[in-house]
Enzyme design. Sequence first.
Site, PDB file in Angstrom:
ATOM      1  N   GLU A 127      37.371  42.705  41.655  1.00  0.00           N
ATOM      2  CA  GLU A 127      38.737  42.183  41.488  1.00  0.00           C
ATOM      3  C   GLU A 127      39.127  41.434  42.750  1.00  0.00           C
ATOM      4  O   GLU A 127      38.446  41.494  43.776  1.00  0.00           O
ATOM      5  CB  GLU A 127      39.716  43.320  41.170  1.00  0.00           C
ATOM      6  CG  GLU A 127      39.494  43.865  39.766  1.00  0.00           C
ATOM      7  CD  GLU A 127      40.527  44.886  39.347  1.00  0.00           C
ATOM      8  OE1 GLU A 127      41.726  44.644  39.546  1.00  0.00           O
ATOM      9  OE2 GLU A 127      40.116  45.939  38.842  1.00  0.00           O
ATOM     10  N   HIS A 242      52.137  40.318  39.140  1.00  0.00           N
ATOM     11  CA  HIS A 242      50.765  40.128  38.672  1.00  0.00           C
ATOM     12  C   HIS A 242      50.618  38.682  38.217  1.00  0.00           C
ATOM     13  O   HIS A 242      51.495  38.158  37.534  1.00  0.00           O
ATOM     14  CB  HIS A 242      50.453  41.095  37.525  1.00  0.00           C
ATOM     15  CG  HIS A 242      48.980  41.217  37.282  1.00  0.00           C
ATOM     16  ND1 HIS A 242      48.249  40.242  36.655  1.00  0.00           N
ATOM     17  CD2 HIS A 242      48.101  42.194  37.616  1.00  0.00           C
ATOM     18  CE1 HIS A 242      46.979  40.621  36.605  1.00  0.00           C
ATOM     19  NE2 HIS A 242      46.861  41.796  37.188  1.00  0.00           N
ATOM     20  N   ARG A 286      46.416  38.805  45.454  1.00  0.00           N
ATOM     21  CA  ARG A 286      47.260  38.660  44.264  1.00  0.00           C
ATOM     22  C   ARG A 286      48.548  37.878  44.532  1.00  0.00           C
ATOM     23  O   ARG A 286      48.991  37.087  43.704  1.00  0.00           O
ATOM     24  CB  ARG A 286      47.592  40.065  43.764  1.00  0.00           C
ATOM     25  CG  ARG A 286      48.095  40.124  42.388  1.00  0.00           C
ATOM     26  CD  ARG A 286      48.200  41.559  41.944  1.00  0.00           C
ATOM     27  NE  ARG A 286      46.940  42.079  41.468  1.00  0.00           N
ATOM     28  CZ  ARG A 286      46.779  43.319  41.002  1.00  0.00           C
ATOM     29  NH1 ARG A 286      47.800  44.146  40.978  1.00  0.00           N
ATOM     30  NH2 ARG A 286      45.612  43.728  40.573  1.00  0.00           N
ATOM     31  N   HIS A 353      55.083  43.635  38.650  1.00  0.00           N
ATOM     32  CA  HIS A 353      53.982  44.561  38.339  1.00  0.00           C
ATOM     33  C   HIS A 353      54.028  45.843  39.155  1.00  0.00           C
ATOM     34  O   HIS A 353      53.835  46.919  38.622  1.00  0.00           O
ATOM     35  CB  HIS A 353      52.671  43.820  38.587  1.00  0.00           C
ATOM     36  CG  HIS A 353      51.437  44.596  38.256  1.00  0.00           C
ATOM     37  ND1 HIS A 353      51.201  45.097  36.987  1.00  0.00           N
ATOM     38  CD2 HIS A 353      50.365  44.956  39.021  1.00  0.00           C
ATOM     39  CE1 HIS A 353      50.031  45.723  36.981  1.00  0.00           C
ATOM     40  NE2 HIS A 353      49.510  45.676  38.205  1.00  0.00           N
ATOM     41  N   ARG A 388      49.670  44.898  47.525  1.00  0.00           N
ATOM     42  CA  ARG A 388      48.637  45.902  47.240  1.00  0.00           C
ATOM     43  C   ARG A 388      47.325  45.249  46.802  1.00  0.00           C
ATOM     44  O   ARG A 388      47.309  44.337  45.977  1.00  0.00           O
ATOM     45  CB  ARG A 388      49.134  46.841  46.141  1.00  0.00           C
ATOM     46  CG  ARG A 388      48.110  47.849  45.692  1.00  0.00           C
ATOM     47  CD  ARG A 388      48.691  48.808  44.689  1.00  0.00           C
ATOM     48  NE  ARG A 388      49.170  48.148  43.493  1.00  0.00           N
ATOM     49  CZ  ARG A 388      48.391  47.769  42.484  1.00  0.00           C
ATOM     50  NH1 ARG A 388      47.087  47.971  42.536  1.00  0.00           N
ATOM     51  NH2 ARG A 388      48.919  47.196  41.423  1.00  0.00           N
TER      52      ARG A 388
HETATM   53  C1  SIN Z   1      44.686  44.621  36.756  1.00  0.00           C
HETATM   54  O1  SIN Z   1      43.874  45.165  36.005  1.00  0.00           O
HETATM   55  O2  SIN Z   1      44.666  43.430  37.022  1.00  0.00           O
HETATM   56  C2  SIN Z   1      45.730  45.451  37.387  1.00  0.00           C
HETATM   57  C3  SIN Z   1      45.089  46.353  38.336  1.00  0.00           C
HETATM   58  C4  SIN Z   1      46.033  46.698  39.440  1.00  0.00           C
HETATM   59  O3  SIN Z   1      47.228  46.484  39.316  1.00  0.00           O
HETATM   60  O4  SIN Z   1      45.533  47.138  40.471  1.00  0.00           O
END
Ligand code: SIN
Length: 425
Positions: A127, A242, A286, A353, A388
Amino acid sequence: MTRGDLERAQPGEDPTSPRVVVVGSGIAGLTAALHAAASGCAVTVVTKDVLEHANTRFAQGGIAGVMFDDDSAAAHERDTLIAGAGLCDPDAVRVLVTEGPTRIRELIALGVAFDRAADGTYVKGLEAAHSYPRVLHAGGDATGSVIEKALVARVHASGAQIIEHAFLVNLLLRGGRVAGVDLLVDDRRRAAIEADAVVLATGGAGCLYAHTTNPSVATGDGIAAALRAGATVSDLEFFQFHPTVLADGDAFLVSEAVRGEGAVLRDEQGRRFMLDVHPDAELAPRDVVARAIAEVMAGQGGRPVLLDATGLRPTRKQTASFLAQRFPTIDAAVRARGLDWAREPVPVTTAAHYLMGGVDTDLHGRTDVPGLYAVGEVARTGVHGANRLASNSLLEGAVFGARAGDAIASDVAGAFWPAATRPAT
Ligand code: SIN
């Protein structure tokens, strides 16, 4: 603590056991409840809806942790600090990354089956802003739901008292310390529960925003109750958006793991705009991606950008089958909107988010109000700074939930709280 310790925990039998009320039933609250029970506390879990209906259940991406030999705590720590934009508390981050693997193994021991490859090894998920693919997932994109089910089953078996449909009206205070909770149960009846310690695990506040990935229970009432009780809160200005929720219908989250698998973002002309914004493009932190999307949308009359997952496999058929197998929940939501994301990019926008700020705690979840703890999203432990790192939230809930649960019995016995504020024995 081993699975055996957690299974042997049968709180509530001994009248001298410290009485603990945990408010909230996501990963942080249920982990705190199990650990407090295992260390001899009589635990009551209070939740606003039913036990399973916590924000944890909606977590798609997974849980980050150092579970592979070629990864390191130092790398996870560095990634967390960088994503946090220089505003993390380094001691808290160190605790998070070093204790994370133990907590993940504890979840596995409780029955959480993280996805494995054909050779039996855990599938590595990537990620944004991670320098290593250290995210474990379960059920493809149903990680939170799988974890929540395992924890709920264990809490039911633990003998903890469970009170559902109970809204926290206020914290009870006596002699300068928390003495219990005042609840509104079933929307009609007030109930006071006396306790030696209260753990707030009430989650975030996404419902403050018109567009949010959060369920209806994320209303910030735990922070409000803590404030009224005199607790310090901070960093409330750091609300994470998000980058990718479906812009068609309800704000349905499309996990960052989709970009981790190679999906890209395009403006309405089809241009891959993140290449001009950050060297890591779609896998930049993010906040960077969300801001870039907001700017592009502003420049195209507010219309959504496009998430392009069409090229994840050599053919459309292979892409369709990969998306359905790796992201079954998202795939169903996309198709329910009449979209075929293996064939064409889908419209996405940003949405509120995650709240990085919250009730200030030390490294064991203690707030500055004696007897009051905060864990999970309601807490400001310092691990997230201003932004985060993806999939560190389930990890934080597990690590600091356990730390708080482990600390309570000895704190109540007087090892931590000042004598003047100890409960009467
Ligand atoms: C996501 O799956 O993109 C969200 C995961 C997160 O908020 O850490």
